[in-house]
Motif scaffolding. Sequence first.
Motif, short mmCIF file in Angstrom:
data_model
loop_
_atom_site.label_atom_id
_atom_site.label_comp_id
_atom_site.label_asym_id
_atom_site.label_seq_id
_atom_site.Cartn_x
_atom_site.Cartn_y
_atom_site.Cartn_z
N LEU A 4 22.58 10.81 50.95
CA LEU A 4 21.56 9.95 50.38
C LEU A 4 21.09 8.96 51.45
O LEU A 4 21.90 8.29 52.08
CB LEU A 4 22.16 9.18 49.19
N VAL A 5 19.77 8.88 51.66
CA VAL A 5 19.18 7.95 52.62
C VAL A 5 18.21 7.07 51.85
O VAL A 5 17.22 7.56 51.30
CB VAL A 5 18.43 8.70 53.75
N LYS A 6 18.49 5.76 51.82
CA LYS A 6 17.63 4.84 51.09
C LYS A 6 16.67 4.16 52.06
O LYS A 6 17.10 3.50 53.00
CB LYS A 6 18.47 3.80 50.36
N SER A 7 15.37 4.30 51.82
CA SER A 7 14.36 3.62 52.63
C SER A 7 14.07 2.23 52.09
O SER A 7 13.63 1.36 52.81
CB SER A 7 13.06 4.43 52.65
N ALA A 8 14.28 2.03 50.80
CA ALA A 8 14.07 0.75 50.14
C ALA A 8 14.95 0.72 48.89
O ALA A 8 15.55 1.72 48.52
CB ALA A 8 12.60 0.58 49.76
N PHE A 10 15.96 0.63 44.94
CA PHE A 10 15.46 1.35 43.78
C PHE A 10 14.61 0.41 42.94
O PHE A 10 14.92 -0.76 42.79
CB PHE A 10 16.59 1.92 42.95
N VAL A 11 13.55 0.95 42.35
CA VAL A 11 12.65 0.16 41.53
C VAL A 11 13.23 -0.04 40.13
O VAL A 11 13.09 -1.09 39.54
CB VAL A 11 11.25 0.81 41.47
N GLY A 12 13.89 0.98 39.61
CA GLY A 12 14.42 0.86 38.26
C GLY A 12 15.69 1.66 38.08
O GLY A 12 16.13 2.39 38.97
N PRO A 13 16.30 1.54 36.90
CA PRO A 13 17.56 2.23 36.63
C PRO A 13 17.41 3.75 36.63
O PRO A 13 18.35 4.47 36.93
CB PRO A 13 17.98 1.71 35.26
N GLY A 14 16.23 4.26 36.29
CA GLY A 14 16.01 5.70 36.30
C GLY A 14 16.12 6.28 37.70
O GLY A 14 16.69 7.35 37.91
N GLU A 15 15.60 5.56 38.69
CA GLU A 15 15.69 6.02 40.07
C GLU A 15 17.15 6.00 40.54
O GLU A 15 17.60 6.92 41.21
CB GLU A 15 14.83 5.16 40.99
N ARG A 16 17.86 4.96 40.21
CA ARG A 16 19.29 4.86 40.59
C ARG A 16 20.09 6.00 39.97
O ARG A 16 20.89 6.65 40.63
CB ARG A 16 19.84 3.50 40.16
N LYS A 17 19.84 6.26 38.69
CA LYS A 17 20.53 7.33 37.96
C LYS A 17 20.21 8.70 38.57
O LYS A 17 21.09 9.53 38.77
CB LYS A 17 20.09 7.28 36.50
N THR A 18 18.94 8.93 38.88
CA THR A 18 18.51 10.20 39.47
C THR A 18 19.11 10.37 40.86
O THR A 18 19.57 11.47 41.21
CB THR A 18 16.98 10.28 39.52
N ALA A 19 19.12 9.31 41.65
CA ALA A 19 19.70 9.39 43.00
C ALA A 19 21.17 9.75 42.94
O ALA A 19 21.65 10.60 43.70
CB ALA A 19 19.51 8.06 43.74
N ALA A 20 21.91 9.13 42.03
CA ALA A 20 23.33 9.43 41.89
C ALA A 20 23.54 10.88 41.47
O ALA A 20 24.44 11.57 41.99
CB ALA A 20 23.97 8.48 40.87
N TYR A 21 22.71 11.37 40.57
CA TYR A 21 22.82 12.76 40.11
C TYR A 21 22.53 13.73 41.26
O TYR A 21 23.27 14.70 41.48
CB TYR A 21 21.87 13.01 38.95
N CYS A 34 15.26 8.40 49.55
CA CYS A 34 14.81 7.63 48.39
C CYS A 34 13.76 6.60 48.78
O CYS A 34 13.90 5.92 49.81
CB CYS A 34 15.99 6.89 47.77
N ASN A 35 12.74 6.48 47.96
CA ASN A 35 11.71 5.44 48.08
C ASN A 35 11.07 5.39 49.46
O ASN A 35 11.00 4.35 50.09
CB ASN A 35 12.28 4.07 47.73
N LYS A 36 10.57 6.50 49.88
CA LYS A 36 9.88 6.60 51.17
C LYS A 36 8.40 6.39 50.96
O LYS A 36 7.82 6.90 50.00
CB LYS A 36 10.14 7.99 51.79
N ASP A 49 9.21 8.63 45.22
CA ASP A 49 10.53 8.32 44.68
C ASP A 49 11.63 9.03 45.46
O ASP A 49 12.59 8.41 45.89
CB ASP A 49 10.60 8.66 43.20
N PHE A 50 11.48 10.35 45.63
CA PHE A 50 12.51 11.13 46.34
C PHE A 50 11.87 12.24 47.16
O PHE A 50 10.98 12.93 46.67
CB PHE A 50 13.50 11.78 45.35
N ILE A 51 12.35 12.40 48.36
CA ILE A 51 12.05 13.58 49.17
C ILE A 51 13.40 14.26 49.40
O ILE A 51 14.32 13.65 49.96
CB ILE A 51 11.41 13.21 50.52
#
Length: 141
Positions: A4-8, A10-21, A34-36, A49-51
Amino acid sequence: MARLVKSAEFVGPGERKTAAYLERTLPDSWVVVCNKELVSPAGVPREVDFIVVGDHGVYVLEEKSWSGPIHGNENGWVLTSGESYASPLNTVGHLAKRLAGLLRGSVAGLKRDVTGKFVFGFVVLSAASAQLYVQDPRAND
């Protein structure tokens, strides 16, 4: 486990949940960015949101944490609250094309060696209660 590479942040809990999954379930050789922010040739920025970079393709994911019944067609989607949005399938399709163009122009040999489609766009509905009733053939994917 994917990297997982975070560029910024997370905007909301859905993004955090999706990234973890994605991190937990995708193969070790895959990378999730994430968040590129992608910038068009005209200089217009657009956050992705995700690449996801996989073994045989690149995937652009637009996460929506919308819940309940979602109705719509190829032009727009309407939530239970009555809010309406342009179809995120169109948005992610444009982002996938933009990323493919950027990669073809930036990665040596890619334009020559890869002739078919290699960047694919998908919408992720992260809310467990989301129910999709969209009349668009792309929605089944």
